[in-house]
Write an enzyme that holds these catalytic residues in place. Sequence first.
Site, PDB file in Angstrom:
ATOM      1  N   HIS A   1       0.834  -1.197   0.000  1.00 33.36           N
ATOM      2  CA  HIS A   1       0.000   0.000   0.000  1.00 33.36           C
ATOM      3  C   HIS A   1       0.870   1.249   0.000  1.00 33.36           C
ATOM      4  CE1 HIS A   1      -3.382   2.528   1.920  1.00 33.36           C
ATOM      5  NE2 HIS A   1      -3.723   2.259   0.679  1.00 33.36           N
TER       6      HIS A   1
ATOM      7  N   HIS B   1     -13.610   6.433   1.135  1.00 33.76           N
ATOM      8  CA  HIS B   1     -12.411   6.858   1.860  1.00 33.76           C
ATOM      9  C   HIS B   1     -11.529   7.692   0.948  1.00 33.76           C
ATOM     10  CE1 HIS B   1     -10.642   3.388  -0.291  1.00 33.76           C
ATOM     11  NE2 HIS B   1      -9.448   3.933  -0.052  1.00 33.76           N
TER      12      HIS B   1
ATOM     13  N   HIS C   1      -7.670   7.909  -0.224  1.00 25.76           N
ATOM     14  CA  HIS C   1      -6.308   7.370  -0.259  1.00 25.76           C
ATOM     15  C   HIS C   1      -5.371   8.558  -0.453  1.00 25.76           C
ATOM     16  CE1 HIS C   1      -2.866   4.779  -1.453  1.00 25.76           C
ATOM     17  NE2 HIS C   1      -2.598   5.811  -2.232  1.00 25.76           N
TER      18      HIS C   1
END
Length: 205
Positions: A93, A177, A179
């Site tokens: 990630h 959300h 990122h």
Amino acid sequence: MNARVKKRIYSAVVGIGFVTLQLLSMALPANAEVLEEMDEVQTIVVSDAEQDPIVMQEYEPAWIVYPVDAGLEVVSSDFGYREKACYACSTNHQGIDFIKPRGATIRAVFYGTVVNVDQYQGSFGTAVTISHGDLGGIQTVYAHMIQNSPTVKVGDKVVPGQKIGKVGNTGVTTAYHLHFGVYVDGYAIDPATWLKSNKAKRFRG
């Protein structure tokens, strides 16, 4: 009760609250109504519980700011290795994920120039990239916005705290959300560490 004992009790309460929020976010990843209700509750800043969010009257535009306003959000995915949350999700990630309700404000973290606005940037969905010349070779990325919500275009100059779009779930996501990614000379670094080391401030929202 002395100050040290009070501080320990406070830290314990914050810790329990944070774990509870993580469990909620895993149990209800796509329930936007629940997340909206959570966000309306007056807030603990989960990454730094003792840091008070700022109001506009106190705001100094030279500060680096968080890309989302202070609220009961959960950082649902940290930087680096992680288990796959979905079939197409990455295991490496390259940012951190702030769970926020649909339509929540996304802000530029510092002065810069918009170098990319893409309505469908692969797994990032609708995303904006800003280059921060005053910070050296740093670029910041804001992904999974609501389609057509970016309020900036390529070449625009932005200032810290400026609204640049709205939280969505475009691209490869499992919930609404933001990122948020930070890159130095093209290499991803941990945004949480970068925000903390720069004493980033939060708006109350």
